[in-house]
Design an enzyme around this catalytic site. Sequence first.
Site: not given
Length: 251
Positions: A10-12, A96, A98, A168, A174, A214, A235-236
């Site tokens: 997930n590149w966000k 998600h 976010e 999640e 994150g 994470s 993610g990251g």
Amino acid sequence: MKRKQIVAGNWKMHMDYEAGRALVKAIIDRLQPSDTVVVVGPPYIHLKNISGIIKDVTNLKLAAQNCHQENSGAYTGEVSAPMLKSCEVDYVILGHSERREFFDEADSLIARKIDAVLAQGMKPIYCCGEKLEVREAGEHEALVGRQVSEALFHLDKGQIQNVVIAYEPVWAIGTGKTASPEQAQEMHHHIRSLIRQQFGDTVADGISILYGGSVKPGNAKEIFGKPDVDGGLIGGAALKAEDFIAIVESI
Ligand code: PGA
């Protein structure tokens, strides 16, 4: 039954046009053929281009990060499921944390987005998970149970088989804090039992439940080793080809 193992990035809201092209090419260079389904989830602007870049790569699939619940209309700034389908999108990340937190998305809305995505023959990756205070109050299983039932229990057996679930925990996204493999397993098992009660054994044993929060090359193997964890939503660590591929290879 052997479930699909999936690692989705997930590149966000990261990666401009050139950086995104470079990232996907670096992933392709390092990707070994395997049974794991590897998914890249870039911002909308990349979708059509990346679908062209990956079209001959077996096991590399494309995800969008959201979509609107209506197929078309006067919704300035939004993108619909048929539009995503026209860019050869395979998966759509929905719900998600976010989106829930910053865009006020509730499960009733997410349920409609899931319907829109399924109607186009794409697969939703439905995200659920609790905040820290909910876990500390011991309410996490109840809350995730509500999320799962509100967003998914209106589906029929044919539809639910095209859904991927991502657990999640919000406190792990994150933050560098990961759920322990045992915490992940416990919740994944809980989610799978709810799916079993509602849809029966075949569906429950076949549905892929991913862990997100994470995940890194250093902890992926232990988490993915748990029996009810069928891969990850990353993610990251999905923004660096070496890290993402190391995570893929730890399945
Ligand atoms: P993270 O994000 O891996 O950076 O924690 C996961 C996600 O939000 O899907």
